[in-house]
Design a protein around this motif. Sequence first.
Motif, PDB file in Angstrom:
ATOM      1  N   ALA A  62       0.816  -1.208   0.000  1.00 44.13           N
ATOM      2  CA  ALA A  62       0.000   0.000   0.000  1.00 44.13           C
ATOM      3  C   ALA A  62       0.855   1.265   0.000  1.00 44.13           C
ATOM      4  CB  ALA A  62      -0.928  -0.007   1.211  1.00 44.13           C
ATOM      5  N   THR A  85     -10.946   2.229  -9.799  1.00 45.12           N
ATOM      6  CA  THR A  85     -10.169   1.216  -9.091  1.00 45.12           C
ATOM      7  C   THR A  85     -11.094   0.089  -8.629  1.00 45.12           C
ATOM      8  OG1 THR A  85     -10.396   2.186  -6.889  1.00 45.12           O
ATOM      9  CG2 THR A  85      -8.639   3.055  -8.297  1.00 45.12           C
ATOM     10  N   GLY A  88      -8.271  -3.021  -2.935  1.00 44.22           N
ATOM     11  CA  GLY A  88      -7.711  -2.124  -1.934  1.00 44.22           C
ATOM     12  C   GLY A  88      -6.364  -1.538  -2.302  1.00 44.22           C
ATOM     13  N   ARG A  89      -5.439  -2.404  -2.743  1.00 47.00           N
ATOM     14  CA  ARG A  89      -4.082  -1.935  -2.984  1.00 47.00           C
ATOM     15  C   ARG A  89      -4.016  -0.969  -4.161  1.00 47.00           C
ATOM     16  NH1 ARG A  89       0.416  -6.471  -3.332  1.00 47.00           N
ATOM     17  NH2 ARG A  89      -0.638  -6.967  -1.358  1.00 47.00           N
ATOM     18  N   THR A  91      -6.397   0.865  -5.230  1.00 45.73           N
ATOM     19  CA  THR A  91      -7.079   2.107  -4.848  1.00 45.73           C
ATOM     20  C   THR A  91      -6.115   3.025  -4.100  1.00 45.73           C
ATOM     21  OG1 THR A  91      -9.238   1.022  -4.701  1.00 45.73           O
ATOM     22  CG2 THR A  91      -8.988   3.115  -3.527  1.00 45.73           C
ATOM     23  N   GLN A  92      -5.342   2.457  -3.174  1.00 44.20           N
ATOM     24  CA  GLN A  92      -4.389   3.266  -2.416  1.00 44.20           C
ATOM     25  C   GLN A  92      -3.302   3.844  -3.315  1.00 44.20           C
ATOM     26  OE1 GLN A  92      -3.678   0.045   0.452  1.00 44.20           O
ATOM     27  NE2 GLN A  92      -4.242   1.463   2.076  1.00 44.20           N
ATOM     28  N   GLY A  95      -4.851   6.042  -6.180  1.00 45.65           N
ATOM     29  CA  GLY A  95      -5.417   7.243  -5.563  1.00 45.65           C
ATOM     30  C   GLY A  95      -4.354   8.233  -5.151  1.00 45.65           C
ATOM     31  N   ARG A 109     -14.107   4.180  -6.941  1.00 46.16           N
ATOM     32  CA  ARG A 109     -13.782   2.823  -6.488  1.00 46.16           C
ATOM     33  C   ARG A 109     -15.023   1.952  -6.589  1.00 46.16           C
ATOM     34  NH1 ARG A 109     -10.876   0.074  -1.185  1.00 46.16           N
ATOM     35  NH2 ARG A 109     -11.300  -2.044  -1.909  1.00 46.16           N
ATOM     36  N   SER A 119     -10.055  -0.509   5.364  1.00 48.44           N
ATOM     37  CA  SER A 119      -9.496   0.840   5.392  1.00 48.44           C
ATOM     38  C   SER A 119     -10.555   1.837   4.944  1.00 48.44           C
ATOM     39  CB  SER A 119      -8.262   0.938   4.492  1.00 48.44           C
ATOM     40  OG  SER A 119      -7.853   2.286   4.358  1.00 48.44           O
ATOM     41  N   THR A 122      -9.728   4.337   2.078  1.00 46.28           N
ATOM     42  CA  THR A 122      -9.837   4.018   0.658  1.00 46.28           C
ATOM     43  C   THR A 122     -11.281   4.088   0.153  1.00 46.28           C
ATOM     44  OG1 THR A 122     -10.003   1.645   1.094  1.00 46.28           O
ATOM     45  CG2 THR A 122      -7.797   2.554   0.739  1.00 46.28           C
ATOM     46  N   TYR A 123     -12.206   4.464   1.025  1.00 43.98           N
ATOM     47  CA  TYR A 123     -13.599   4.643   0.613  1.00 43.98           C
ATOM     48  C   TYR A 123     -14.068   6.084   0.809  1.00 43.98           C
ATOM     49  CZ  TYR A 123     -13.848  -0.417   0.410  1.00 43.98           C
ATOM     50  OH  TYR A 123     -13.630  -1.725   0.079  1.00 43.98           O
ATOM     51  N   LEU A 126      -9.824   8.817  -0.317  1.00 42.50           N
ATOM     52  CA  LEU A 126      -9.130   8.753  -1.609  1.00 42.50           C
ATOM     53  C   LEU A 126     -10.071   8.869  -2.814  1.00 42.50           C
ATOM     54  CD1 LEU A 126      -6.252   6.126  -1.267  1.00 42.50           C
ATOM     55  CD2 LEU A 126      -6.059   8.576  -1.723  1.00 42.50           C
TER      56      LEU A 126
END
Length: 361
Positions: A62, A85, A88-89, A91-92, A95, A109, A119, A122-123, A126
């Motif tokens: 991340a 995205t 998770g990864r 997106t981080q 983003g 996302r 996380s 990430t919602y 980002l």
Amino acid sequence: MRILHTESSKGWGGQENRTLNELITMRARGHELAVLSRPGARIIERAKEAGFQTFAIDMRGAVDLPNILRLRSVIKFFRPDVINTHSGRDTQLAGMAAHMLWNRPRIVRTRHLALPITSKFTYSILPDHVVTVSRFVEHFLAASGVPRSKITTVPTGVDFARYDRTSIAGNLRQELGLPTEALLVGTIAILRVKKGHNEILDAVPLILKRFPNAHFIFAGDGPQTENLKKRIATEGLGDHVHMLGLRRDVTNILASLDVFVLPTHQEALGTAFIEAGAMSLPVVATNVDGVPEVVQDGVTGLLVPLQNGLAVAEAINRLLADPICRESMGKNAAEFVRRAFSREVMAQGMEQLYMRLLEVR
């Protein structure tokens, strides 16, 4: 619009299938799209085959500054209006890379899973907006603290042009050397514990007592492959349970089946049920998460309790014993999914969201 899809998963499942359908349908609507994923990812392979531009970056973690900078370079090169995205990864990383740019693209996302979020950053921070594949996931995210104003549900869509049972051979019986009167019960899913393959194996002996000509099809691969093979061998089920591995001829397999079954433990929506319905198949599914949004109990299929092999056996036996019921439910399923889950409806929903975000910018 120019749209860049990112995905840090290297495997192939429902969310990657949805992404590919979005790519194809949005291109048909006049937009330019590309895919960024990790080296060796199946989404890159499939996107290349379909004629899309692809980028490969090894998203190791991340917080990965070298790859954030590489992502920024890809963004500057492709110049997307929107980055969509999917895990998770990515997106981080995507983003953070996008937020380093002055006139950055909008970030969307897509949440494909019905699992607790790891996380909130990430919602809620980002991305500019979050898309969910079902109302269940939308309510889940809102209850987890993601502002409902930042969430839109766009159900997964399927290319129904591929699902014409009258034009598909459905020759799995011939391939496996089975008689034409054999009853086929099958599932197409990644081989994970939570997909419920063990509940199907629990049900097999109970079904064979009543229907000795029944055969069970597992199409897909995954981390449970060896465990399932071992159990099938140990319990002497090898003559009736057929593991096909990962297959491209999904429609041929579906056209061969009499009943589709997937007793999943958790499911955001369930693309597999949409595809089975499109092939006029009645389904047996668990009454969990977003599944009731796709499977109408007693109308298009039968819903059973979670992790209950006996209930799975009873539902399958009920359908195998009643060809008229199977045909009626299959017809209802085809009508329902084609109305609610076409990829054109999905693409229109995504397009409207993208345009709304770009207007705000």
